[in-house]
Design an enzyme around this catalytic site. Sequence first.
Site, mmCIF file in Angstrom:
data_model
loop_
_atom_site.group_PDB
_atom_site.id
_atom_site.type_symbol
_atom_site.label_atom_id
_atom_site.label_comp_id
_atom_site.label_asym_id
_atom_site.label_seq_id
_atom_site.Cartn_x
_atom_site.Cartn_y
_atom_site.Cartn_z
ATOM 1 N N LYS A 209 4.080 1.571 -1.093
ATOM 2 C CA LYS A 209 2.873 0.882 -1.538
ATOM 3 C C LYS A 209 2.074 1.684 -2.552
ATOM 4 C CE LYS A 209 2.427 -2.789 1.751
ATOM 5 N NZ LYS A 209 1.689 -3.466 2.838
ATOM 6 N N ARG A 243 7.658 -1.162 8.874
ATOM 7 C CA ARG A 243 8.255 -2.082 7.896
ATOM 8 C C ARG A 243 8.627 -1.268 6.670
ATOM 9 N NH1 ARG A 243 6.664 -5.237 3.678
ATOM 10 N NH2 ARG A 243 7.569 -7.332 3.553
HETATM 11 C C1 7PM Z 1 3.381 -6.964 -3.642
HETATM 12 C C2 7PM Z 1 2.375 -6.453 -2.828
HETATM 13 C C3 7PM Z 1 4.648 -7.231 -3.113
HETATM 14 C C4 7PM Z 1 2.624 -6.204 -1.490
HETATM 15 C C5 7PM Z 1 4.913 -6.980 -1.779
HETATM 16 C C6 7PM Z 1 3.886 -6.471 -0.990
HETATM 17 C C7 7PM Z 1 3.318 -6.356 4.616
HETATM 18 C C8 7PM Z 1 3.895 -7.557 4.995
HETATM 19 C C9 7PM Z 1 4.118 -7.320 2.871
HETATM 20 C C10 7PM Z 1 2.672 -5.539 5.605
HETATM 21 C C11 7PM Z 1 3.297 -7.217 7.204
HETATM 22 C C12 7PM Z 1 5.257 -5.225 0.583
HETATM 23 C C13 7PM Z 1 4.122 -6.200 0.433
HETATM 24 N N1 7PM Z 1 3.472 -6.207 3.259
HETATM 25 N N2 7PM Z 1 3.898 -7.992 6.270
HETATM 26 N N3 7PM Z 1 4.398 -8.156 3.889
HETATM 27 N N4 7PM Z 1 2.695 -6.035 6.890
HETATM 28 N N5 7PM Z 1 3.265 -7.618 8.486
HETATM 29 O O1 7PM Z 1 4.963 -4.031 0.417
HETATM 30 O O2 7PM Z 1 2.103 -4.467 5.343
HETATM 31 O O3 7PM Z 1 6.381 -5.662 0.849
HETATM 32 S S1 7PM Z 1 4.500 -7.712 1.236
#
Ligand code: 7PM
Length: 266
Positions: A209, A243
């Site tokens: 992130k 995750r």
């Molecule tokens: C852009 C920004 C693309 C953020 C993808 C993301 C989470 C999630 C995501 C989390 C849970 C990524 C995120 N992040 N579900 N889905 N917790 N429960 O880093 O932190 O994949 S999408």
Amino acid sequence: MGVINTTPDSFADGGTLYRSARLDLDLALSRARSMVAEGAAILDIGGESTRPGAAAIGIDEEMDRVLPLLERIVAELDVVVSVDTSSPRLMTAAAALGAGLLNDVRALGREGALEAAAATGLPVCLMHMRGEPDTMQRGPSYADVVAEVEAFLRERVAACEAAGFTRQRLLLDPGFGFGKTVQHNLQLLDGLPRLAGLGLPLLVGLSRKSMIQQLIGRPVAERLPASLGLAVLAAERGAAIIRTHDVAATADAVAMWTALKTVGEK
Ligand code: 7PM
């Protein structure tokens, strides 16, 4: 929890699963297979890009990105498939096709989502997000981010229980990066034990992130070491599910934490 991004703009793996205009199913399935081989207990598939600034996609497009892959994984792999969606229709369809977990970044806040998720009988991850992806990173502010996230999650748990969920179907997630500054993310990481005090398993998503970029200036392709550090820090503070885009490396890092945690238990 291994992340399979089926969105064309998925920042973490640059939409590599999109070769033609449509998701390359075989490629996504081989990625799923390797993540299971690397030790993933859960695979998270999502069709909606929640990138800050992302335009919302239609439900048909989201269903089209998720359901064919879900069917293939359920048929061919022995793994819990989590579907990352806020859409009641997709929750219902995914449960019918064998999904094992619903992962909603909007904590069942959409119209009809609470009822649809309750009816599936599936476990649900309730995540905190402040605002919507297209605007959530425009100067988010909290008086006390840990207290406010805790209060939000407590309220969502109560709403779920009122809708018929038993507590053992619920997982909580502070939503790192979803309407939070770097300082908010660090405060939430440090405050995980307080969220663990709610008595429900914590799921955390820190992998690759942007807080890593903001703290030490690493581009996406160079964020694995910091992601591993964050995974272990989260485990130390009570996270039950990590995750990650990098399953093997994360499994190894957390295995070292587990070994230390269980020292002298033999
Ligand atoms: C852009 C920004 C693309 C953020 C993808 C993301 C989470 C999630 C995501 C989390 C849970 C990524 C995120 N992040 N579900 N889905 N917790 N429960 O880093 O932190 O994949 S999408």
